[in-house]
Design a protein around this motif. Structure first.
Motif, PDB file in Angstrom:
ATOM      1  N   VAL A  30      88.237  63.978 103.382  1.00 17.29           N
ATOM      2  CA  VAL A  30      87.879  63.095 102.365  1.00 17.29           C
ATOM      3  C   VAL A  30      87.426  62.628 101.406  1.00 17.29           C
ATOM      4  O   VAL A  30      88.612  61.090 102.027  1.00 17.29           O
ATOM      5  N   LEU A  31      86.574  62.123 101.243  1.00 21.11           N
ATOM      6  CA  LEU A  31      86.075  60.940 100.827  1.00 21.11           C
ATOM      7  C   LEU A  31      85.671  60.922  99.574  1.00 21.11           C
ATOM      8  O   LEU A  31      85.515  61.439  98.334  1.00 21.11           O
ATOM      9  N   THR A  32      86.904  59.171  99.007  1.00 22.73           N
ATOM     10  CA  THR A  32      86.325  58.984  97.294  1.00 22.73           C
ATOM     11  C   THR A  32      85.814  57.555  97.055  1.00 22.73           C
ATOM     12  O   THR A  32      85.531  57.341  97.850  1.00 22.73           O
ATOM     13  N   SER A  36      86.246  52.320 101.814  1.00 22.79           N
ATOM     14  CA  SER A  36      85.406  51.984 102.949  1.00 22.79           C
ATOM     15  C   SER A  36      85.727  52.761 104.036  1.00 22.79           C
ATOM     16  O   SER A  36      86.745  53.001 104.734  1.00 22.79           O
ATOM     17  N   GLY A  37      85.075  52.778 105.111  1.00 23.36           N
ATOM     18  CA  GLY A  37      84.899  52.006 106.240  1.00 23.36           C
ATOM     19  C   GLY A  37      83.856  53.243 107.052  1.00 23.36           C
ATOM     20  O   GLY A  37      83.066  53.351 106.628  1.00 23.36           O
ATOM     21  N   PRO A  38      84.065  53.564 108.221  1.00 21.49           N
ATOM     22  CA  PRO A  38      82.941  53.738 109.407  1.00 21.49           C
ATOM     23  C   PRO A  38      82.977  55.297 108.667  1.00 21.49           C
ATOM     24  O   PRO A  38      81.913  56.203 108.869  1.00 21.49           O
ATOM     25  N   ALA A  42      79.258  57.056 107.754  1.00 20.34           N
ATOM     26  CA  ALA A  42      78.131  58.352 108.032  1.00 20.34           C
ATOM     27  C   ALA A  42      77.820  58.668 107.057  1.00 20.34           C
ATOM     28  O   ALA A  42      76.674  59.787 107.173  1.00 20.34           O
ATOM     29  N   TRP A  43      78.971  58.562 105.865  1.00 21.04           N
ATOM     30  CA  TRP A  43      78.472  59.987 105.104  1.00 21.04           C
ATOM     31  C   TRP A  43      77.194  59.488 104.152  1.00 21.04           C
ATOM     32  O   TRP A  43      75.684  60.221 104.004  1.00 21.04           O
ATOM     33  N   ASP A  70      76.132  51.095 103.452  1.00 22.15           N
ATOM     34  CA  ASP A  70      78.224  49.302 103.689  1.00 22.15           C
ATOM     35  C   ASP A  70      78.951  49.403 104.194  1.00 22.15           C
ATOM     36  O   ASP A  70      79.501  49.273 104.362  1.00 22.15           O
ATOM     37  N   GLY A  71      79.419  50.745 103.679  1.00 20.45           N
ATOM     38  CA  GLY A  71      80.784  52.189 104.188  1.00 20.45           C
ATOM     39  C   GLY A  71      81.221  51.294 102.148  1.00 20.45           C
ATOM     40  O   GLY A  71      82.280  52.084 103.097  1.00 20.45           O
TER      41      GLY A  71
END
Length: 108
Positions: A30-32, A36-38, A42-43, A70-71
């Protein structure tokens, strides 16, 4: 990832799967806002492909991306995520949750 005609860009799918922590599959990551990061990179790439895809499977001019990759899951990524969710017929939460991943991956 999603283009008209229901095709998935396999390169991006492989990228998304390869960055999932601990071998998790999308839907478990789950991204919120604030992350930050890879996984976020990707998303962000997925967002560009969903929103720039056309009926011929082209992803548009890379100089005219909808979202900078930009992550960083900041306000721009949240707003773009909401646009992707709207296009996919989902609730527009702005978070990349299980339903969002499944809708994107189900476009194959």
């Amino acid at each position: 990832l999603l283009v008209s005609g229901g095709k998935i860009c396999l390169e991006v799918l492989v990228d998304v799967l390869s960055v999932a922590p601990g071998g998790d599959v999308p839907g478990q990551v789950v991204l919120t806002s604030g992350m930050s990061g890879p996984e976020v990179e990707a998303w962000q790439t997925v967002c560009n492909e969903v929103l720039l895809g056309d009926q011929h499977g082209d992803f548009g001019d890379p100089d005219e991306l909808v979202l900078v990759v930009d992550g960083d899951f900041g306000e721009d990524t949240k707003q773009t995520t909401m646009a992707v969710q709207f296009v996919l017929g989902l609730d527009t939460s702005g978070d990349v949750d299980q339903d969002t991943w499944h809708a994107v991956l189900a476009t194959n």
